[in-house]
Design a protein around this motif. Structure first.
Motif, mmCIF file in Angstrom:
data_model
loop_
_atom_site.group_PDB
_atom_site.id
_atom_site.type_symbol
_atom_site.label_atom_id
_atom_site.label_comp_id
_atom_site.label_asym_id
_atom_site.label_seq_id
_atom_site.Cartn_x
_atom_site.Cartn_y
_atom_site.Cartn_z
ATOM 1 N N GLU A 133 0.835 -1.212 0.000
ATOM 2 C CA GLU A 133 0.000 0.000 0.000
ATOM 3 C C GLU A 133 0.868 1.260 0.000
ATOM 4 O O GLU A 133 0.622 2.206 -0.750
ATOM 5 C CB GLU A 133 -0.916 -0.023 1.236
ATOM 6 C CG GLU A 133 -1.878 1.142 1.294
ATOM 7 C CD GLU A 133 -2.667 1.183 2.605
ATOM 8 O OE1 GLU A 133 -2.677 0.190 3.347
ATOM 9 O OE2 GLU A 133 -3.261 2.244 2.870
ATOM 10 N N LYS A 134 1.904 1.206 0.834
ATOM 11 C CA LYS A 134 2.821 2.356 0.924
ATOM 12 C C LYS A 134 3.592 2.516 -0.396
ATOM 13 O O LYS A 134 3.659 3.598 -0.969
ATOM 14 C CB LYS A 134 3.804 2.102 2.077
ATOM 15 C CG LYS A 134 4.746 3.234 2.371
ATOM 16 C CD LYS A 134 4.068 4.290 3.178
ATOM 17 C CE LYS A 134 4.678 5.646 2.966
ATOM 18 N NZ LYS A 134 3.713 6.730 3.148
ATOM 19 N N LYS A 137 1.895 3.755 -3.915
ATOM 20 C CA LYS A 137 1.684 5.192 -4.147
ATOM 21 C C LYS A 137 2.922 5.820 -4.772
ATOM 22 O O LYS A 137 2.838 6.638 -5.675
ATOM 23 C CB LYS A 137 1.408 5.897 -2.813
ATOM 24 C CG LYS A 137 0.043 5.618 -2.239
ATOM 25 C CD LYS A 137 -0.166 6.436 -0.991
ATOM 26 C CE LYS A 137 -1.587 6.940 -0.935
ATOM 27 N NZ LYS A 137 -1.755 7.991 0.062
ATOM 28 N N PRO B 48 5.222 6.971 8.119
ATOM 29 C CA PRO B 48 6.176 7.720 7.294
ATOM 30 C C PRO B 48 5.482 8.426 6.123
ATOM 31 O O PRO B 48 4.458 7.947 5.628
ATOM 32 C CB PRO B 48 7.135 6.640 6.778
ATOM 33 C CG PRO B 48 6.392 5.352 6.866
ATOM 34 C CD PRO B 48 5.353 5.512 7.933
ATOM 35 N N THR B 49 6.041 9.547 5.679
ATOM 36 C CA THR B 49 5.489 10.224 4.502
ATOM 37 C C THR B 49 5.865 9.438 3.254
ATOM 38 O O THR B 49 5.027 8.926 2.540
ATOM 39 C CB THR B 49 6.045 11.657 4.391
ATOM 40 O OG1 THR B 49 7.464 11.590 4.505
ATOM 41 C CG2 THR B 49 5.483 12.558 5.453
ATOM 42 N N ARG B 79 5.810 2.309 14.377
ATOM 43 C CA ARG B 79 5.635 2.661 12.970
ATOM 44 C C ARG B 79 4.381 1.995 12.427
ATOM 45 O O ARG B 79 4.161 0.811 12.621
ATOM 46 C CB ARG B 79 6.840 2.189 12.158
ATOM 47 C CG ARG B 79 6.755 2.618 10.698
ATOM 48 C CD ARG B 79 7.887 2.010 9.891
ATOM 49 N NE ARG B 79 7.692 0.575 9.734
ATOM 50 C CZ ARG B 79 8.618 -0.254 9.248
ATOM 51 N NH1 ARG B 79 9.788 0.198 8.922
ATOM 52 N NH2 ARG B 79 8.363 -1.536 9.122
ATOM 53 N N LEU B 81 2.273 1.528 8.846
ATOM 54 C CA LEU B 81 2.311 1.761 7.389
ATOM 55 C C LEU B 81 0.924 1.937 6.786
ATOM 56 O O LEU B 81 0.745 2.628 5.786
ATOM 57 C CB LEU B 81 3.003 0.591 6.694
ATOM 58 C CG LEU B 81 4.504 0.405 6.951
ATOM 59 C CD1 LEU B 81 5.005 -0.841 6.244
ATOM 60 C CD2 LEU B 81 5.278 1.623 6.478
ATOM 61 N N SER B 82 -0.042 1.253 7.375
ATOM 62 C CA SER B 82 -1.389 1.294 6.796
ATOM 63 C C SER B 82 -2.387 1.857 7.792
ATOM 64 O O SER B 82 -2.332 1.483 8.964
ATOM 65 C CB SER B 82 -1.813 -0.124 6.394
ATOM 66 O OG SER B 82 -3.118 -0.106 5.883
ATOM 67 N N PRO B 83 -3.318 2.728 7.374
ATOM 68 C CA PRO B 83 -3.440 3.304 6.036
ATOM 69 C C PRO B 83 -2.239 4.188 5.690
ATOM 70 O O PRO B 83 -1.738 4.905 6.556
ATOM 71 C CB PRO B 83 -4.728 4.131 6.114
ATOM 72 C CG PRO B 83 -4.932 4.408 7.568
ATOM 73 C CD PRO B 83 -4.329 3.255 8.310
ATOM 74 N N ALA B 84 -1.804 4.109 4.421
ATOM 75 C CA ALA B 84 -0.644 4.867 3.992
ATOM 76 C C ALA B 84 -0.919 6.359 4.082
ATOM 77 O O ALA B 84 -2.031 6.821 3.798
ATOM 78 C CB ALA B 84 -0.266 4.476 2.569
ATOM 79 N N TRP B 85 0.091 7.105 4.453
ATOM 80 C CA TRP B 85 -0.026 8.559 4.592
ATOM 81 C C TRP B 85 -0.524 9.180 3.285
ATOM 82 O O TRP B 85 -0.120 8.788 2.194
ATOM 83 C CB TRP B 85 1.351 9.139 4.949
ATOM 84 C CG TRP B 85 1.362 10.643 5.088
ATOM 85 C CD1 TRP B 85 0.885 11.374 6.133
ATOM 86 C CD2 TRP B 85 1.891 11.580 4.146
ATOM 87 N NE1 TRP B 85 1.095 12.706 5.895
ATOM 88 C CE2 TRP B 85 1.705 12.866 4.689
ATOM 89 C CE3 TRP B 85 2.508 11.467 2.899
ATOM 90 C CZ2 TRP B 85 2.107 14.034 4.040
ATOM 91 C CZ3 TRP B 85 2.913 12.624 2.249
ATOM 92 C CH2 TRP B 85 2.715 13.886 2.816
ATOM 93 N N THR B 86 -1.413 10.117 3.444
ATOM 94 C CA THR B 86 -1.904 10.863 2.285
ATOM 95 C C THR B 86 -1.855 12.353 2.616
ATOM 96 O O THR B 86 -1.995 12.752 3.791
ATOM 97 C CB THR B 86 -3.347 10.459 1.907
ATOM 98 O OG1 THR B 86 -3.939 11.520 1.167
ATOM 99 C CG2 THR B 86 -4.183 10.162 3.135
#
Lengths: 258, 153
Positions: A133-134, A137, B48-49, B79, B81-86
């Protein structure tokens, strides 16, 4: 080795090394452009792409080390394995060539990467799905740029067109390996962790075909594939040279950090 | 011993600047996903961004330093990871601060709506990438100034 998979975790470890080694070796290759690209903006773009790939490597190899359970972390896997333990596809290892060839390789890889990661979003292993998922993007962004550049250079000047067609002819025989499957893949399919690589080929050909058509480049017809990277059976001669450069500090000064 | 409230911790974190873009805070950036106490241990969940962003380790260090400065001793950084940064998680305040600083805030259209310097809509992309993983390089065709655009992901 693929024929000697003994448990589910051993196959998962192999699978994760394949993902992490692809991004590690390609990330290193792309970073070779840092300070050498034709213009500053492209230099920054290549360095950023390499950075994303190395970041993804930390995630994949970090998880691989956890799954393996022998106390190896991402750094140990990246810096202290030798050529025969790497599982990168040969496409990621080939030399950069000129800027056009580097971008063509990036596009051929990004297209596969984006489709593969898209399937991993539905992985039965949440850790794999989370990383996908990461990463997906970032990879969508890579693909947008590499595809744009392939079109710009393919449909550019006579010289850039010729160079891109030559790059495609050189790289095309390395594409097939990304769609190979073996016992590791079969185990991943059975566990619902990852798709059968061969099942992605039609989507890949459609995507690549669209971009190459826009780029006025002819898609090669051959299906011959150089193989041996993703199962570690036979890497290109180039990988050893990459590792010599990438690993020398940890080899010369074991455990060095800053 | 009673420990500081979760709300208090959020407030402290909102004073920790992003190491690369110090005009916005870590909470403006939307990367702090959770703050919770587990017995006497404070668990801060960070996303993380970009997976390779070199600022990530500095951010963790800054969080720890700030909270230790407020007397919290047992800190765990998790840390997620999900949901991924938006970039949807950037606060309204953060977006405004970015623009004031000269960085065009992210837009769903995939490019800046106006130049952060003169406000002109006559802008063009120079590169999809920029000085940090989170930015792209644009330029204004009216005031002719280059500027960073915060990529929309």
């Amino acid at each position: 080795m693929s024929g000697q998979v003994q448990s589910g975790d051993a196959a998962l470890f192999e699978f994760l090394c394949r993902l992490g080694d692809n991004t590690l070796v390609l990330g290193h290759r792309v970073s070779e452009w840092c300070g050498h690209a034709p213009v500053l903006e492209e230099d920054i773009a290549l360095a950023n792409t390499a950075l994303d790939l190395i970041g993804q490597t930390q995630l994949w190899l970090g998880l691989a080390g956890e799954v393996e359970g022998k106390g190896r972390d991402a750094d140990a896997l990246a810096f202290l394995r030798d050529v025969w333990d790497f599982r990168s596809v040969l496409l990621t290892e080939v030399p950069n060539g000129d800027f056009g060839r580097t971008l063509m390789r990036q596009f051929l890889f990004d297209a596969w990467h984006s489709i593969y990661l898209g399937r991993l979003l539905k992985s039965s292993d949440k850790r794999v799905a989370d990383i996908a998922e990461k990463a997906s993007k970032e990879v969508a962004y890579h693909l947008e740029r590499s595809a744009d550049t392939v079109v710009a250079l393919g449909d550019g000047t006579e010289e850039s067109h010729q160079r891109m067609q030559a790059a495609l002819a050189y790289l095309w025989p390395y594409v097939g390996e990304m769609f190979e499957g073996d016992a590791v893949d079969a185990a991943m399919v059975e566990a619902g962790v990852a798709p059968d690589p061969a099942s992605l080929r039609a989507e890949y050909d459609a995507l690549v075909g669209r971009v190459l058509a826009d780029a006025t480049l002819e898609m090669p017809e051959g299906r011959f594939a150089h193989k041996g990277g993703r199962d570690g059976r036979m890497h290109t001669e180039h990988l050893g040279h990459i590792l010599t450069q990438m690993q020398w500090l940890q080899r010369a000064y074991p455990g060095a950090s800053w | 011993m009673t420990h500081p409230s979760v709300e208090q911790v959020w407030e402290w974190l909102s004073a920790v600047p992003d190491p690369e873009i110090p005009v916005i805070s870590l909470t403006d950036l939307g990367i702090i996903r959770d703050v919770a106490w587990t017995d006497d241990r404070l668990v801060v969940t960070v996303t993380p961004t970009y997976s390779g962003c070199p600022a990530t380790s500095i951010i963790n260090l800054d969080i720890e330093t700030a909270l230790r400065g407020h007397g919290i001793e047992k800190i765990e950084l998790k840390r997620q990871l999900s949901p991924a940064w938006t970039t949807d998680w950037l606060s309204e305040e953060g977006r405004a601060k970015l623009e004031e600083f000269g960085i065009a805030p992210p837009q769903p259209a995939g490019g800046p709506d106006r130049c952060p310097h003169c406000g002109s809509e006559n802008v063009e992309k120079v590169s999809q990438f920029g000085s940090t993983p989170c930015k792209a390089t644009w330029r204004c065709k009216d005031c002719l100034e280059p500027f960073d655009y915060f990529k929309c992901i």
